[in-house]
Design a protein around this motif. Structure first.
Motif, PDB file in Angstrom:
ATOM      1  N   GLU A 211      42.074  42.128  37.611  1.00  0.00           N
ATOM      2  CA  GLU A 211      42.344  43.113  38.584  1.00  0.00           C
ATOM      3  C   GLU A 211      41.264  44.274  38.445  1.00  0.00           C
ATOM      4  O   GLU A 211      40.611  44.778  39.446  1.00  0.00           O
ATOM      5  N   ASN A 212      41.116  44.689  37.220  1.00  0.00           N
ATOM      6  CA  ASN A 212      40.358  46.127  36.961  1.00  0.00           C
ATOM      7  C   ASN A 212      38.910  45.589  36.296  1.00  0.00           C
ATOM      8  O   ASN A 212      38.357  46.578  36.148  1.00  0.00           O
TER       9      ASN A 212
ATOM     10  N   ASP B 239      41.573  40.593  32.078  1.00  0.00           N
ATOM     11  CA  ASP B 239      41.856  41.643  33.198  1.00  0.00           C
ATOM     12  C   ASP B 239      41.110  41.231  34.361  1.00  0.00           C
ATOM     13  O   ASP B 239      40.122  41.563  34.894  1.00  0.00           O
TER      14      ASP B 239
END
Length: 313
Positions: free
Chosen positions: A114-115, A112
């Protein structure tokens, strides 16, 4: 080209392996990886190759200068030395991040990017465990701060990493160079990987497979990253860039937990620098460096055969 003098090599290996098992023996007799003093024993083990190299240098090789022989005092030209120090700091971190990207692309690492959900979940769990609130700082900034922590960790880790590098790249690699750079890298990598057996067989690094498979995986990992460290050692004429790179690799290993997706698991046999997907980029780098002739040691780097007057021929 001179042949390898196997007598001091064998003595060095016997000492390094015996001392490593001796350092890890309390773990085998006690709580294994759960032993509260695990970190102490692991660090002691990291100094065993240096001890072996110093003993062999003092009583078998007897060079004119042991610090020079082990690459501790080669810092000239200063520009070249600083260049390879910088590469030693940066390259392992880039390869560590690249391992995660390649692993995500190949589907063996649930990322992940991005987040940062896995990292955020881990932070929340840690703060709740101590009854503290989540930091009021954007998660992206906290992730960026991890790279500063890697820099600090690299400086700290370089001290015990030097204990290994004095043995593997400081002493052993030059003695194996008469075999040719590819063979020297493979042999020294296998030696380095097998040296980890006292911990790997306890489940260290590879917990989701049999110990023998973990030792094989560690040998493969040590061959590819050992090749990168060998390049730094040969081109800088110094052991310090390799030690710094070793420290940086250890410090950046935790990145796999920073970019993992929340609620997902992964196997270190497949992901991160420990897994096969993480060996692709360093292997490609080694091939490129080899094609560019970057593993040719300069004449000034040849193993010195000078002995003291009392040394036996």
């Amino acid at each position: 080209m001179a042949a390898v003098n196997w007598r001091p090599v064998i003595i060095f290996l016997v000492l390094a392996y015996a001392l490593a098992w001796l350092a890890a023996l309390p773990l085998w007799l006690g709580g294994g990886l759960r032993d509260p003093l695990f970190g102490v024993y692991a660090v002691l083990m990291m100094f065993t190759p240096a001890v072996a190299a110093l003993i062999v240098s003092r009583f078998v090789d007897r060079p004119a200068s042991i610090p020079r022989e082990l690459g501790l005092v080669e810092v000239r030209p200063v520009g070249r030395f600083l260049l390879y120090l910088g590469l030693g700091l940066v390259v392992p971190v880039v390869l560590g991040m690249g391992a995660l990207i390649v692993g995500a692309w190949l589907g063996v690492y649930p990322a992940d990017f991005e987040n940062f959900s896995g990292f955020e979940a881990a932070l929340r769990e840690q703060t709740e465990a101590v009854g503290a609130p989540m930091p009021a700082i954007p998660i992206g900034i906290l992730v960026a701060a991890q790279f500063f922590n890697i820099f600090i960790g690299t400086i700290i880790n370089t001290v015990p990493a030097l204990g290994e590098e004095l043995g593997w790249r400081g002493w052993l690699l030059p003695r194996l160079m008469p075999l040719g750079a590819p063979a020297a890298i493979v042999v020294s990598g296998v030696v380095w990987g097998l040296w980890h057996a006292p911990l790997i067989l306890l489940g260290y690094n590879y917990q989701d497979g049999p110990g023998w498979l973990g030792v094989l995986a560690m040998c493969a990992m040590c061959m590819v990253f050992g090749g990168v460290f060998a390049w730094l050692r040969l081109r800088s004429h110094s052991v310090w860039p390799a030690a710094l790179a070793h420290g940086a690799l250890n410090a950046s290993a935790g990145l796999m937990f920073v970019f993992v997706m929340a609620g997902s698991g992964f196997s270190t046999f497949h992901a991160g620098v420990l897994g096969w997907s993480g060996w692709i980029l360093p292997l490609l780098l080694i091939i490129a460096l080899g094609l560019a002739g970057q593993f040719r040691p300069a004449a000034s780097y040849k193993v010195r055969r000078t002995q003291s007057p009392t040394a036996k021929p």
